[in-house]
Design a protein around this motif. Structure first.
Motif, mmCIF file in Angstrom:
data_model
loop_
_atom_site.group_PDB
_atom_site.id
_atom_site.type_symbol
_atom_site.label_atom_id
_atom_site.label_comp_id
_atom_site.label_asym_id
_atom_site.label_seq_id
_atom_site.Cartn_x
_atom_site.Cartn_y
_atom_site.Cartn_z
ATOM 1 N N PRO A 57 11.809 -6.125 5.152
ATOM 2 C CA PRO A 57 10.847 -7.232 5.239
ATOM 3 C C PRO A 57 9.786 -7.226 4.148
ATOM 4 C CG PRO A 57 10.467 -5.610 6.988
ATOM 5 C CD PRO A 57 11.772 -5.241 6.337
ATOM 6 N N THR A 58 9.348 -6.047 3.703
ATOM 7 C CA THR A 58 8.253 -6.003 2.724
ATOM 8 C C THR A 58 8.666 -6.682 1.423
ATOM 9 O OG1 THR A 58 7.414 -3.975 3.694
ATOM 10 C CG2 THR A 58 6.694 -4.472 1.464
ATOM 11 N N VAL A 107 13.371 -1.648 -1.775
ATOM 12 C CA VAL A 107 12.211 -1.013 -1.142
ATOM 13 C C VAL A 107 11.082 -0.810 -2.160
ATOM 14 C CG1 VAL A 107 11.401 0.943 0.235
ATOM 15 C CG2 VAL A 107 13.773 0.188 0.443
ATOM 16 N N CYS A 108 11.298 0.137 -3.062
ATOM 17 C CA CYS A 108 10.201 0.648 -3.896
ATOM 18 C C CYS A 108 9.585 -0.386 -4.853
ATOM 19 C CB CYS A 108 10.670 1.864 -4.675
ATOM 20 S SG CYS A 108 11.639 3.006 -3.678
ATOM 21 N N CYS A 153 12.645 5.127 -8.935
ATOM 22 C CA CYS A 153 13.363 4.058 -8.230
ATOM 23 C C CYS A 153 12.717 2.696 -8.441
ATOM 24 C CB CYS A 153 13.380 4.398 -6.750
ATOM 25 S SG CYS A 153 11.750 4.907 -6.132
ATOM 26 N N HIS A 154 11.752 2.597 -9.326
ATOM 27 C CA HIS A 154 11.020 1.339 -9.503
ATOM 28 C C HIS A 154 10.362 1.355 -10.876
ATOM 29 C CE1 HIS A 154 8.131 4.371 -8.200
ATOM 30 N NE2 HIS A 154 7.292 3.748 -8.995
ATOM 31 N N VAL A 202 6.301 -2.394 -4.062
ATOM 32 C CA VAL A 202 4.993 -1.753 -3.907
ATOM 33 C C VAL A 202 4.132 -1.888 -5.165
ATOM 34 C CG1 VAL A 202 3.869 0.467 -3.393
ATOM 35 C CG2 VAL A 202 6.018 -0.129 -2.254
ATOM 36 N N TYR A 203 4.774 -2.065 -6.328
ATOM 37 C CA TYR A 203 4.052 -1.962 -7.601
ATOM 38 C C TYR A 203 3.857 -3.314 -8.276
ATOM 39 C CZ TYR A 203 4.563 3.016 -7.114
ATOM 40 O OH TYR A 203 4.468 4.295 -6.644
#
Lengths: 112, 233
Positions: free
Chosen positions: B163-164, B134-135, B103-104, B138-139
Motif C-alpha cells: 500500500p505505501t 517497497v524501499c 534496494c533503492h 521511502v526516499y
C-alpha cells in the motif's frame, strides 16, 4: 532492505543531536508510521547489527508504531480501514492524518 | 554518575528532538528539485516491480515523442547497465546507477549523477528506480511526480500488498494490457484495490509494444508538465 540505510541515517541524526556534549547515549526513541514503508522488526534487527562501533552501541532502541489514519480533509471523518480512500459524505479524496512518520523523537543521554 | 549520594546511578537527561530521520536525504532532494525547476526539467520517479515494464514504457515514450521533446534518464539497478543502454538505444540520454546491494535510489545518488549527465535542453528526466515495490517509496529524490508501473501479470491484489508504494503514486501505469486476452485477470479488481490504497487513483492502461499504446501516458505527462496545478487539484 532499506532499514540498514535508515539506521545509518538514525545514527547520523543522533550524532548530530549529541554534538559536542560529553555524554553517552542510553536510549533512542523513534516513531515509525504504518505507511512509512519501514518495517519495525527489520529496523530493530538492522539497529542491533549496525550500532556496533557507533555512539549508539550501548543505547537501546524504543520504537513507537503509529497506525495509519486516513481522514476526510473537509469533515475530518476517519476512513475505515480497508475502505475506498474517499469520504462517503463529502466525496473528498482522503488524506493521511498520521502514519507516515520516520521520526527521531528523543534520546536519553547519560551524563557524568 | 549521581554525585549526590554516591549510589552509582547514572544521570539520564532526555533530549527532545522530533526530527525526521531522513532529513539529510530530504535536504538533498530539495536541492535536486530546485535544480530541476530552475532548468525547467519535469522529473519523474518511475517505480515498480522488477519486470513490470518500466524500461519498455520509457522506450515507448521516446518513440511516441519521436524527437519532439528532449528526454534524459537515470536508470538504477543492483547490477548491469543494461537498462541505461536500452534507453540510450531508444534515443534517451541516459546514465546507469549500479547500486550494488542497495534496494533503492536515494537523493544523493541522483545528485551525483546530475553532475555527469548532460541536461542541457532536457524537458523530461525519468529516474527509473530499482525494481522493488517497497524501499523506493521511502526516499524523496526531488521528482515532480511519482509514477508506478504495475503490469497486469503481477496479480490483482498487488496494490493491497504494497500500500505505501501505491499511496505515494501520482499515477499508476497499468502495463502489458495487450496480454489481457491471454490471462485470467479482472482489471476491475485491480482498480478496486487501487482505490483502497490511493486517495485519488489515476490509472492509465498501457501496451508499450503496440502502436499508440502509450498515448494516454504521453497526454498525461505533457499536460502535467504544462499545467501541474490544475491537474494536481
Amino acid at each position: 532492505m532499506h532499514e540498514y540505510s535508515i539506521v545509518q541515517s538514525l545514527v547520523d541524526s543522533v550524532a548530530a543531536a549529541v554534538g559536542s556534549r560529553e555524554a553517552s547515549v542510553h536510549e533512542v526513541h523513534v516513531a515509525i508510521g504504518e505507511m512509512s514503508g519501514v518495517d519495525c522488526g527489520l529496523l530493530t534487527t538492522a539497529y542491533d547489527v549496525f550500532r556496533a562501533g557507533t555512539l549508539c552501541e550501548h543505547a537501546s532502541l524504543t520504537i513507537e508504531r503509529i497506525p495509519a489514519r486516513w481522514h476526510c480533509p473537509r469533515c475530518d471523518a476517519t476512513i475505515a480501514r480497508g475502505a475506498f480512500l474517499r469520504c462517503i459524505e463529502c466525496n473528498e479524496p482522503a488524506q493521511l492524518a498520521s502514519g507516515d512518520e520516520i521520526v527521531l523523537q528523543r534520546i536519553e543521554l547519560e551524563v557524568a | 554518575m549521581c554525585t549526590d549520594c554516591g549510589c552509582g546511578d547514572v544521570n539520564l537527561v532526555p533530549l527532545e528532538l522530533q526530527t525526521r530521520i531522513l532529513a539529510h536525504n530530504d535536504g538533498t532532494a530539495a536541492h535536486n528539485r530546485a535544480h530541476f525547476r530552475e532548468r525547467g526539467i519535469f522529473t519523474v520517479n518511475l517505480m515498480g516491480s522488477p519486470g513490470s515494464g518500466k524500461t519498455a514504457v520509457l522506450e515507448a515514450t521516446a518513440r511516441a515523442f519521436d524527437g519532439g521533446a528532449k528526454l534524459a534518464a537515470i536508470a538504477g539497478d543492483l547490477a548491469t547497465e543494461n537498462d541505461a543502454m536500452r534507453l540510450v538505444r531508444a534515443g534517451i540520454r541516459s546514465r546507469a546507477i549500479k547500486t550494488g546491494q542497495a534496494c533503492h535510489l536515494d537523493a544523493e545518488m541522483v545528485h551525483h549523477e546530475l553532475h555527469l549527465l548532460d541536461l542541457k535542453g532536457v524537458e523530461y528526466l525519468f529516474i527509473e528506480n530499482v525494481g522493488n515495490l517497497v524501499c523506493p517509496a521511502v526516499y524523496d529524490l526531488g521528482q515532480d511526480v511519482n509514477v508506478v508501473a504495475l503490469s497486469v501479470t503481477e496479480g490483482e491484489d498487488k496494490p493491497l500488498k504494497y500500500p505505501t508504494m501505491f499511496a505515494k503514486a501520482d499515477v499508476v501505469l497499468l502495463t502489458k494490457t495487450d496480454l489481457l486476452p491471454h490471462l485470467n485477470v479482472d482489471v476491475q479488481i485491480i482498480y478496486h484495490a487501487l482505490a483502497r490504497v490511493m486517495p485519488n487513483p489515476v490509472v492509465i492502461p498501457l501496451a508499450a509494444r503496440q502502436p499508440g499504446g502509450v498515448d494516454g501516458w504521453i497526454a498525461w505527462l505533457t499536460q502535467r508538465r504544462s499545467a501541474p496545478e490544475q491537474l494536481a487539484s
